[in-house]
Design an enzyme around this catalytic site. Structure first.
Site, short mmCIF file in Angstrom:
data_model
loop_
_atom_site.label_atom_id
_atom_site.label_comp_id
_atom_site.label_asym_id
_atom_site.label_seq_id
_atom_site.Cartn_x
_atom_site.Cartn_y
_atom_site.Cartn_z
N TRP A 325 39.99 -27.38 -31.94
CA TRP A 325 39.90 -26.70 -30.75
C TRP A 325 40.21 -25.24 -30.91
O TRP A 325 39.78 -24.45 -30.09
CB TRP A 325 40.77 -27.53 -30.06
CG TRP A 325 41.00 -26.98 -28.47
CD1 TRP A 325 40.23 -27.40 -27.45
CD2 TRP A 325 42.01 -26.07 -27.96
NE1 TRP A 325 40.89 -26.42 -26.21
CE2 TRP A 325 41.87 -25.54 -26.54
CE3 TRP A 325 42.98 -25.27 -28.67
CZ2 TRP A 325 42.38 -24.66 -26.00
CZ3 TRP A 325 43.77 -24.37 -27.96
CH2 TRP A 325 43.59 -23.95 -26.65
N HIS A 326 41.02 -24.92 -31.81
CA HIS A 326 41.78 -23.48 -31.89
C HIS A 326 40.60 -22.41 -32.46
O HIS A 326 40.52 -21.31 -32.28
CB HIS A 326 42.72 -23.59 -32.99
CG HIS A 326 43.91 -24.02 -32.27
ND1 HIS A 326 44.50 -25.39 -32.17
CD2 HIS A 326 44.97 -23.29 -31.45
CE1 HIS A 326 45.56 -25.47 -31.26
NE2 HIS A 326 46.01 -24.21 -30.96
N GLY A 327 39.58 -23.10 -33.30
CA GLY A 327 38.43 -22.21 -33.80
C GLY A 327 37.44 -22.78 -34.76
O GLY A 327 37.87 -23.80 -35.32
N PHE A 481 40.60 -18.14 -28.78
CA PHE A 481 40.34 -19.64 -28.71
C PHE A 481 39.88 -20.30 -27.50
O PHE A 481 39.47 -21.35 -27.52
CB PHE A 481 41.68 -20.26 -29.19
CG PHE A 481 42.38 -19.70 -30.63
CD1 PHE A 481 41.80 -19.37 -31.41
CD2 PHE A 481 43.68 -19.10 -30.53
CE1 PHE A 481 42.22 -18.91 -32.63
CE2 PHE A 481 44.30 -18.90 -31.61
CZ PHE A 481 43.47 -18.73 -32.74
#
Length: 481
Positions: A325-327, A481
Site C-alpha cells: 500500500w505504501h508504494g 503514498f
C-alpha cells in the site's frame, strides 16, 4: 496546498470566517462550503485530478443508494464489487501500473523471452491511497448493513473530500465522520483553542523535527557508500524521526484543523516509539490504516482464528499488503515482511495483547524491563525503516552490511549535536504527555506553576518553529503514498 505553506496560512482563516460567520445558520451551506474549499485545497496541487475524486464520490454515492434498495444478495455483491474494482482500479493504474509492467518484463526476460513494452509517465495523484480507502469503507459498511446510506450528495461529497484529512489521513470511517455532517455545529472556543495547540504541535513535528532530520537522513542515505556504519546508524535514526514527525505531524494538523470547524477525527498516532513490542507499535502507529486492514482484510480472512498455518498466513498477508500500500517498490514489501516476522512470535505465543496500557503508567520513568523492551522494539523498528527508505533492495542490503561491519565502531562523520538535542527535547515532551491525545495538550492541573510551565512550553515550541524551520515549503513524505 501544503499545511506548512503561506497559501494555507491565508486559506484557513478565510474558510474559517466564511464557515462561522457567513454560512453558520445553514448546515447545508456549511457542508457546501467544505466541498468547495476542499476542491480548491486539492486542486491547488493539480486541478486535473479533481475528476478522480468526483468520479469516486458519484460512484460510491449511487452504489450506496442502490445497496439500500436491493435485497437480492447476488446483486448486492455485484454492486459491492463494482465499487471495489472501480476504486482499486484507479489506485492500481496510477500507483502500480509501471511496477507490474517492469516486473512482468523482468520475469519473462529471466526465462529468455524479451518483451517490448513501454512504461507510462504517470503522475501519482496525491492522497489517492487515502481517499480510496475512505470511500471503500463507506460502501463496505453499507453492504454489511452497519450504516444507512445517505441521500444527501453534498454531505457525502464533504465526507469524501474533507480537506483537513484528504491527502494523508487519518482515514476516517463513514460511521464516525459522515454523521457529523448531518449534525448542527456550534463554535466551541475551548475546542478551537485545543485545535490550535494541536496544529502548533503538528507544525513543530513537521518543520522542526521531520524537515531537519530529513536533511541529514537524505545526505547519509544518498551517499551511504561514503560513510561508516556508525554514521549509517545515525542516518537510520534520523529517518525514523523524520517519518514519524512528518506523518504524525500531518495527522495532528489535520485533527486540529478539523476541531476548528467542529469536527472530531480519530487519533492516528499514540506515541508509537514508546511501544514495548511490535504488536503495541502497530496499535499506536497509523492507527486508521492498521484498523482498516484489520477490519476489512485481516478479520474477513479469519484473523487469529483457525490453525497455526492460517494465523501465519493471515499475518503475512496483512503486513505484505500494508507494505505494498505504501508504494510500488520491493523495499516496501520487504519492510512489511520484516514486520510480519517481528509480529509472529508474539502472536504464536498469545502475547499480542500484553501491552495495552500506557507504558510506565503513573510513574516518571520506565523500569529496567520496560526500558529494555522499548529499546528493543525501537531498534527493530529502526532496522525495518532502512528498507522503507532505501532506493532498492540492493541499496538496503549494502546499507545494512556496512552497519554490521567494523566501521560501526568508528566515530560518526556526521554528528549534528543541536538537532540531537532537539530530538531529545521532543522525546521528553512526548514522554511526559504519553497518556494524552497529542504532545502539546494542555495540562489539566490548574495550579499556577503548571500554567507557567504550559506557557513556557508554548513559547519554546513556537520559537523553535521560527528559528529551526528550513524556510522551504517541504512536502509531507506521505504525499507519495
Amino acid at each position: 496546498m501544503l499545511f506548512n505553506s503561506i497559501d494555507f496560512a491565508i486559506f484557513l482563516p478565510i474558510i474559517f470566517i466564511l464557515y462561522w460567520f457567513v454560512t453558520n445558520k445553514n448546515l447545508k451551506s456549511q457542508n457546501l462550503l467544505i466541498v468547495i474549499s476542499s476542491y480548491i485545497f486539492y486542486g491547488w496541487w493539480d486541478w486535473r485530478f479533481l475528476s478522480l475524486i468526483l468520479f469516486s464520490t458519484v460512484i460510491d454515492y449511487l452504489i450506496g443508494i442502490s445497496l439500500s434498495k436491493q435485497e437480492n444478495q447476488n446483486k448486492r455483491k455485484m454492486l459491492l464489487w463494482t465499487s471495489i474494482l472501480v476504486n482499486l482500479g484507479f489506485l492500481v493504474f496510477f500507483k502500480y501500473y509501471n511496477f507490474f509492467l517492469d516486473n512482468f518484463i523482468t520475469a519473462f526476460s529471466f526465462f529468455g523471452t524479451e518483451i517490448n513494452a513501454n512504461s507510462l509517465n504517470i503522475i501519482l495523484p496525491v492522497g489517492i491511497s487515502f481517499y480510496t480507502f475512505q470511500t471503500l469503507s463507506y460502501t463496505i459498511d453499507v453492504y454489511k448493513r452497519k450504516l444507512e446510506p445517505t441521500k444527501d450528495f453534498i454531505a457525502f461529497s464533504a465526507f469524501v473530500s474533507f480537506f483537513p484529512q484528504l491527502v494523508a489521513g487519518p482515514i476516517e470511517r463513514a460511521t464516525n465522520l459522515l454523521p457529523q455532517f448531518f449534525t448542527k455545529r456550534h463554535f466551541d472556543y475551548s475546542k478551537a483553542v485545543d485545535g490550535m495547540r494541536q496544529i502548533l504541535w503538528g507544525l513543530f513535528k513537521k518543520m522542526v523535527i521531520a524537515d531537519n532530520c530529513a536533511q541529514y537522513a537524505n545526505i547519509i542515505f544518498n551517499n551511504s557508500s561514503e560513510y561508516s556504519g556508525s554514521t549509517l546508524v545515525l542516518g537510520a535514526i534520523f529517518f525514523t524521526f523524520q517519518i514519524y514527525g512528518d506523518f504524525s505531524g500531518y495527522s495532528d494538523i489535520a485533527i486540529g484543523t478539523s476541531r476548528l470547524f467542529g469536527f472530531n477525527l480519530n487519533q492516528n498516532f499514540a506515541f508509537p516509539y514508546f511501544s514495548r513490542d511490535i504488536a503495541e507499535f502497530w496499535r499506536r502507529w497509523h492507527i486508521s490504516l492498521s484498523t482498516w486492514f484489520r477490519d476489512y482484510l485481516y478479520i474477513p480472512l479469519g484473523g487469529s482464528r483457525g490453525s497455526m498455518w492460517n494465523k501465519i498466513w493471515n499475518v503475512f498477508i496483512i503486513f505484505l499488503v500494508s507494505g505494498f500500500w505504501h508504494g510500488a517498490n520491493w523495499t516496501f514489501i520487504i519492510w512489511g515482511a520484516l514486520n510480519a516476522l517481528y509480529f509472529l512470535p508474539i502472536l504464536l505465543t498469545n502475547n499480542n495483547r500484553n501491552n495495552i496500557d500506557t507504558v510506565a503508567k503513573g510513574k516518571y520513568f520506565p523500569n529496567i524491563k520496560e526500558f529494555s523492551l522499548i529499546s528493543l522494539t525501537f531498534g527493530l523498528t529502526v532496522f525495518a525503516w532502512i528498507f522503507f527508505r532505501a532506493e532498492n533492495i540492493g541499496h538496503a542490503l549494502s546499507y545494512v552490511s556496512t552497519i554490521f561491519s567494523t566501521s560501526l565502531f568508528k566515530y560518526s562523520e556526521i554528528f549534528p549535536s543541536g538537532l540531537l538535542l532537539l530530538i531529545l527535547f521532543f522525546i521528553s515532551i512526548e514522554w511526559i504527555n504519553r497518556n494524552k491525545q497529542y504532545g502539546l495538550q494542555k495540562f489539566l492541573n490548574q495550579k499556577l506553576r503548571f500554567q507557567i510551565l504550559d506557557n513556557l512550553l508554548l513559547f519554546i515550541v513556537f520559537w523553535s518553529i521560527v528559528i529551526w524551520n528550513s524556510n522551504k515549503e517541504v512536502e509531507f513524505i506521505y504525499f507519495q503514498f
